[in-house]
Write a protein that holds these residues in place. Structure first.
Motif, short mmCIF file in Angstrom:
data_model
loop_
_atom_site.label_atom_id
_atom_site.label_comp_id
_atom_site.label_asym_id
_atom_site.label_seq_id
_atom_site.Cartn_x
_atom_site.Cartn_y
_atom_site.Cartn_z
N ARG A 61 0.83 -1.21 0.00
CA ARG A 61 0.00 0.00 0.00
C ARG A 61 0.86 1.26 0.00
NH1 ARG A 61 -5.36 0.70 1.88
NH2 ARG A 61 -5.24 -1.42 2.67
N LYS A 62 1.92 1.26 0.80
CA LYS A 62 2.81 2.42 0.89
C LYS A 62 3.47 2.71 -0.46
CE LYS A 62 6.57 4.21 3.72
NZ LYS A 62 7.50 3.93 4.81
N LYS A 63 3.96 1.68 -1.12
CA LYS A 63 4.62 1.85 -2.42
C LYS A 63 3.60 2.21 -3.50
CE LYS A 63 8.63 -1.03 -1.59
NZ LYS A 63 9.32 -2.29 -1.92
N ARG A 64 2.39 1.63 -3.43
CA ARG A 64 1.34 1.96 -4.42
C ARG A 64 1.05 3.44 -4.39
NH1 ARG A 64 -1.64 -2.61 -2.45
NH2 ARG A 64 -3.11 -1.21 -1.48
N LYS A 65 0.94 3.98 -3.20
CA LYS A 65 0.61 5.40 -3.04
C LYS A 65 1.65 6.29 -3.74
CE LYS A 65 -0.88 8.41 0.67
NZ LYS A 65 -2.23 8.50 1.05
N LYS A 66 2.91 5.85 -3.76
CA LYS A 66 3.99 6.63 -4.35
C LYS A 66 3.99 6.57 -5.87
CE LYS A 66 7.21 6.32 -0.50
NZ LYS A 66 8.51 5.80 -0.06
N VAL A 67 3.49 5.49 -6.46
CA VAL A 67 3.63 5.31 -7.91
C VAL A 67 2.31 5.29 -8.69
CG1 VAL A 67 5.82 4.11 -7.68
CG2 VAL A 67 3.71 2.79 -7.77
N ILE A 68 1.18 5.30 -8.01
CA ILE A 68 -0.11 5.14 -8.68
C ILE A 68 -0.35 6.22 -9.74
CG2 ILE A 68 -1.45 6.38 -6.91
CD1 ILE A 68 -2.91 3.31 -8.32
N ASP A 69 -0.05 7.47 -9.43
CA ASP A 69 -0.32 8.56 -10.38
C ASP A 69 0.63 8.51 -11.58
OD1 ASP A 69 -2.49 9.70 -8.93
OD2 ASP A 69 -1.03 10.49 -7.51
N LYS A 70 1.86 8.10 -11.33
CA LYS A 70 2.82 7.95 -12.42
C LYS A 70 2.38 6.83 -13.35
CE LYS A 70 6.92 6.94 -11.04
NZ LYS A 70 8.34 6.86 -10.64
N LEU A 71 1.90 5.72 -12.78
CA LEU A 71 1.42 4.61 -13.60
C LEU A 71 0.16 5.01 -14.37
CD1 LEU A 71 1.68 1.72 -14.58
CD2 LEU A 71 0.53 0.96 -12.49
N ALA A 72 -0.72 5.76 -13.73
CA ALA A 72 -1.92 6.25 -14.42
C ALA A 72 -1.52 7.15 -15.59
CB ALA A 72 -2.84 7.00 -13.45
N ALA A 73 -0.49 7.98 -15.41
CA ALA A 73 0.00 8.84 -16.50
C ALA A 73 0.52 7.99 -17.66
CB ALA A 73 1.10 9.78 -15.99
N VAL A 74 1.21 6.89 -17.33
CA VAL A 74 1.70 5.97 -18.36
C VAL A 74 0.52 5.39 -19.13
CG1 VAL A 74 2.82 3.73 -18.75
CG2 VAL A 74 3.86 5.40 -17.20
N MET A 75 -0.53 4.98 -18.42
CA MET A 75 -1.70 4.38 -19.07
C MET A 75 -2.42 5.39 -19.95
SD MET A 75 -3.17 1.96 -16.06
CE MET A 75 -2.62 0.27 -16.00
N ILE A 76 -2.54 6.63 -19.51
CA ILE A 76 -3.17 7.69 -20.31
C ILE A 76 -2.36 7.91 -21.58
CG2 ILE A 76 -3.62 10.19 -20.40
CD1 ILE A 76 -4.18 9.94 -17.30
N LEU A 77 -1.05 8.09 -21.42
CA LEU A 77 -0.20 8.36 -22.57
C LEU A 77 -0.15 7.18 -23.53
CD1 LEU A 77 1.69 10.16 -24.15
CD2 LEU A 77 3.56 9.46 -22.63
N GLN A 78 -0.05 5.96 -22.99
CA GLN A 78 0.02 4.79 -23.86
C GLN A 78 -1.27 4.63 -24.66
OE1 GLN A 78 2.98 2.79 -24.20
NE2 GLN A 78 1.83 2.45 -26.07
N SER A 79 -2.41 4.90 -24.02
CA SER A 79 -3.70 4.85 -24.70
C SER A 79 -3.74 5.86 -25.85
CB SER A 79 -4.82 5.13 -23.70
OG SER A 79 -6.04 5.33 -24.34
N TYR A 80 -3.24 7.07 -25.58
CA TYR A 80 -3.19 8.11 -26.61
C TYR A 80 -2.27 7.68 -27.75
CZ TYR A 80 -2.19 12.48 -28.98
OH TYR A 80 -2.02 13.44 -29.94
N LEU A 81 -1.08 7.18 -27.43
CA LEU A 81 -0.13 6.77 -28.46
C LEU A 81 -0.69 5.64 -29.31
CD1 LEU A 81 3.17 6.76 -26.33
CD2 LEU A 81 2.46 8.50 -28.01
N ASP A 82 -1.32 4.66 -28.66
CA ASP A 82 -1.89 3.53 -29.39
C ASP A 82 -2.99 3.99 -30.36
OD1 ASP A 82 -0.19 1.85 -27.99
OD2 ASP A 82 -1.75 1.09 -26.64
N ALA A 83 -3.79 4.94 -29.92
CA ALA A 83 -4.90 5.42 -30.75
C ALA A 83 -4.42 6.29 -31.92
CB ALA A 83 -5.89 6.20 -29.90
N ASN A 84 -3.24 6.87 -31.78
CA ASN A 84 -2.77 7.82 -32.78
C ASN A 84 -1.57 7.34 -33.61
OD1 ASN A 84 -4.41 10.43 -32.47
ND2 ASN A 84 -4.01 9.77 -30.39
N ASN A 85 -1.21 6.08 -33.48
CA ASN A 85 -0.10 5.52 -34.28
C ASN A 85 -0.59 4.46 -35.22
OD1 ASN A 85 2.00 7.11 -33.38
ND2 ASN A 85 2.51 5.75 -31.69
#
Length: 138
Positions: free
Chosen positions: A114-138
């Protein structure tokens, strides 16, 4: 030419950057926001964008499940508007429904504490947002 992805929350901004070819997204940082002190991380985002030669920024738009725009989505729209004016880099809003939930599920499946999740959750969500955008536009 790289693309930056942002997961803008009320406490942090998760940051991801694409590779030079625009195929994959990697998380690079989580920026802390302090709304009371009017510190929203714009300067750090600009600095990261300059360091990584970013030509486009994708900001997650947390729409409601019925496709309406709520309070968090309005805050993301405002953030994107201010960011574009401060950086001079085009900003695209991208539907991010359920990315934080998906990031949480991924971290739980990987048995991250839980402690480590709290530190990286937003960064991982940013990766998912960006990857979704890249996949849709490539």
């Amino acid at each position: 030419m790289r693309t930056m992805g942002l997961d803008v929350g009320s406490v942090t901004v998760g940051v991801a950057i694409s590779d030079a070819l625009g195929w994959t997204a990697q998380g690079i940082e989580t920026i802390t926001i302090n709304e009371q002190a009017k510190q929203f991380g714009y300067d750090r985002v600009k600095e990261l964008a300059e360091q990584n030669e970013v030509t486009k920024i994708v900001v997650g738009l947390p729409k409601n499940m019925n496709n309406t725009i709520g309070e968090r989505a309005e805050a993301s729209q405002k953030y994107a508007e201010v960011l574009e004016s401060r950086t001079g880099i085009p900003v695209v809003l991208w539907d991010e429904r359920l990315t934080t939930a998906a990031a949480e599920r991924t971290l739980l499946e990987a048995d991250v504490s839980r402690k480590k999740r709290k530190k990286v959750i937003d960064k991982l969500a940013a990766v998912m947002i960006l990857q979704s955008y890249l996949d849709a536009n490539n």
